[in-house]
Scaffold this active site. Sequence first.
Site, PDB file in Angstrom:
ATOM      1  N   ASP A 214      97.709 -27.029  89.952  1.00 51.12           N
ATOM      2  CA  ASP A 214      98.914 -26.295  89.974  1.00 51.12           C
ATOM      3  C   ASP A 214      99.098 -25.122  89.057  1.00 51.12           C
ATOM      4  O   ASP A 214      98.145 -24.896  88.077  1.00 51.12           O
ATOM      5  CB  ASP A 214      99.749 -27.331  89.041  1.00 51.12           C
ATOM      6  CG  ASP A 214     101.398 -26.939  88.833  1.00 51.12           C
ATOM      7  OD1 ASP A 214     102.024 -27.030  90.047  1.00 51.12           O
ATOM      8  OD2 ASP A 214     101.975 -26.535  87.926  1.00 51.12           O
ATOM      9  N   GLU A 282      96.736 -23.082  93.306  1.00 48.75           N
ATOM     10  CA  GLU A 282      98.027 -22.421  93.671  1.00 48.75           C
ATOM     11  C   GLU A 282      98.195 -21.104  92.875  1.00 48.75           C
ATOM     12  O   GLU A 282      98.139 -21.039  92.026  1.00 48.75           O
ATOM     13  CB  GLU A 282      99.340 -23.505  93.361  1.00 48.75           C
ATOM     14  CG  GLU A 282     100.525 -22.970  93.644  1.00 48.75           C
ATOM     15  CD  GLU A 282     101.676 -23.484  92.744  1.00 48.75           C
ATOM     16  OE1 GLU A 282     102.732 -23.728  93.194  1.00 48.75           O
ATOM     17  OE2 GLU A 282     101.461 -23.839  91.585  1.00 48.75           O
TER      18      GLU A 282
HETATM   19  C1  BGC Z   1     104.981 -26.965  91.380  1.00 45.63           C
HETATM   20  C2  BGC Z   1     106.447 -27.138  90.948  1.00 45.63           C
HETATM   21  C3  BGC Z   1     106.486 -26.900  89.600  1.00 45.63           C
HETATM   22  C4  BGC Z   1     105.777 -25.986  88.660  1.00 45.63           C
HETATM   23  C5  BGC Z   1     105.512 -26.491  87.321  1.00 45.63           C
HETATM   24  C6  BGC Z   1     104.556 -25.529  90.537  1.00 45.63           C
HETATM   25  O1  BGC Z   1     104.281 -24.639  91.124  1.00 45.63           O
HETATM   26  O2  BGC Z   1     104.424 -26.858  92.623  1.00 45.63           O
HETATM   27  O3  BGC Z   1     106.821 -28.126  91.563  1.00 45.63           O
HETATM   28  O4  BGC Z   1     107.834 -27.005  89.054  1.00 45.63           O
HETATM   29  O5  BGC Z   1     104.462 -25.608  89.264  1.00 45.63           O
HETATM   30  O6  BGC Z   1     104.633 -27.132  86.972  1.00 45.63           O
END
Ligand code: BGC
Length: 553
Positions: A214, A282
Amino acid sequence: MNTSVANSDMTHLAKDADWWRGAVIYQIYPRSFQDDNGDGIGDLRGITRRLPYVASLGVDAVWISPFFTSPMKDFGYDVSDYRDVDPMFGTLADFDALVQTAHGLGLKVMIDLVLSHSSDQHPWFVESRADRDNARANWYVWADAKPDGSPPSNWLSIFGGSAWTWDARRCQYYLHNFLVSQPDLNFHEPAVQEALLDVARFWLDRGVDGFRLDTINFYTHDALLRDNPPLPPEARNATIAPAVNPYNHQEHLYDKNRPETLGFLRKLRSAIGPYNGALLGEVGDAQRGLEILGEYTAGDDLAHMCYAFELLSGDRPDAARVAEVMNHVARVAADGWACWAYSNHDVKRHATRWSLPPEGQRLLATLLMCLRGSACIYQGEELGLTEADVAFDDLQDPYGIEFWPEFKGRDGCRTPMVWEASNQNGGFTTAARPWLPVAPEHLGRAVETAEADDDALLHHYRHAIALRRAHPALAKGTMEDMRVDGSVLRFHRRIGDQDLLCLFNLGNTPQTVTLPAGAWSIVDAVPEMTLTTTKTITLDGWQSLVMKPEGGE
Ligand code: BGC
């Protein structure tokens, strides 16, 4: 550690260390996939029950969004114990059973590690905030107020307001890029990095095959806490935060995207090495997302691949846009690897976002399977689920509650999966009231109904995934000779002697294009077609065509 899971897993992974390259990954949002214990919230046993369905799609792996212990302020993206399963989702034994079932079905398991921040209820933060001298005092990002009492920098939280919150115990501010209850871990502190690497090892030892990481580009912040400069209106775009969000009005030079992140990625990559697992980071950055993707996936000692936001954006991509994105990634990530998705748990479902007719959804599914990169499919997109309209009173997402009504948040893409049309909750739960309402218009698209309907999108997804699996050039090959002819996008995917010519009409009217020299035969056409000439070809609106040289592989 469950050694039997770990040992069988190592054998399983040893077969193909490169499995992640070009893999098709099915994203499961656990709260909304399948409820097994009847409390209205999905759980791990529910997922395990439905894994044969996932395997039947032909995908390589599942990515399971967070199921760790959490106060659920951000629905699991706020972790209070990285080494346990939240009781609402089950137990560690349920997780082991899930992994074993997945592996038995030939599916890899990727879990979602949220390392950039924890919950404010994590014992690390509870200790850290107690005073300025405790053993974990430096585990989060603490800073004194400016002389006038204001926050240390102008950094903003994506979920609204300043990224700094005053803590009356320490009489200092702490950083949170998301909710106030998601304090940012301090990656400048070596002990924090070690603790997070241990978390990764804990799950690898339990048999997982990789991690979706994440917000990977938020790991480190500028140690000097410099202000972000403003972003001129013409440079703003809304790929990672809605346009109404002031977060979009800054250039994020200092609160994220810092070079020190690379050092941590190297450590994580070396930790995962012996397990042949994969790291999928990500990268959320509206301006420099692809460049950062290139930086983080270059060579073979960082992330294996990064998740790109370019095809998650608001405007329906036409042929020119897809070509621009692919050319851009080839320029800035020549040595790296992207992972593409159209939908996920954070954005409006693409069937609605792009107002796609069924033929358009089919075409885009085939295109996704022909792009260079790995691919994520979000639960329910294979059924053609549209964005659900969730009433304000039913809203759960704090992000939506903050920016309502300009931005309604992420609940509309998180409503439960539909399995059976005859059941009022689509077979998702036996509870009278699921945590988010099942969209009535989704019931007609339930899996059971789609299985019985030859024209359902579900069968097309299976077809497109099988096409990719049957042709190594599509999964792992080069992407060359990109061309746009009006609404038609074309490119070649090549590996070894395999040369596939891929053509997609991303418009709804027929378009004639000239074929490259030589004789070409059809590998796959949707809808089906026969070749009448060798020099030109007319693609119907939303038609896709994959060809190979006559007599080729
Ligand atoms: C996740 C989200 C989340 C955020 C904070 C992201 O990019 O996909 O769902 O709210 O990170 O953790």
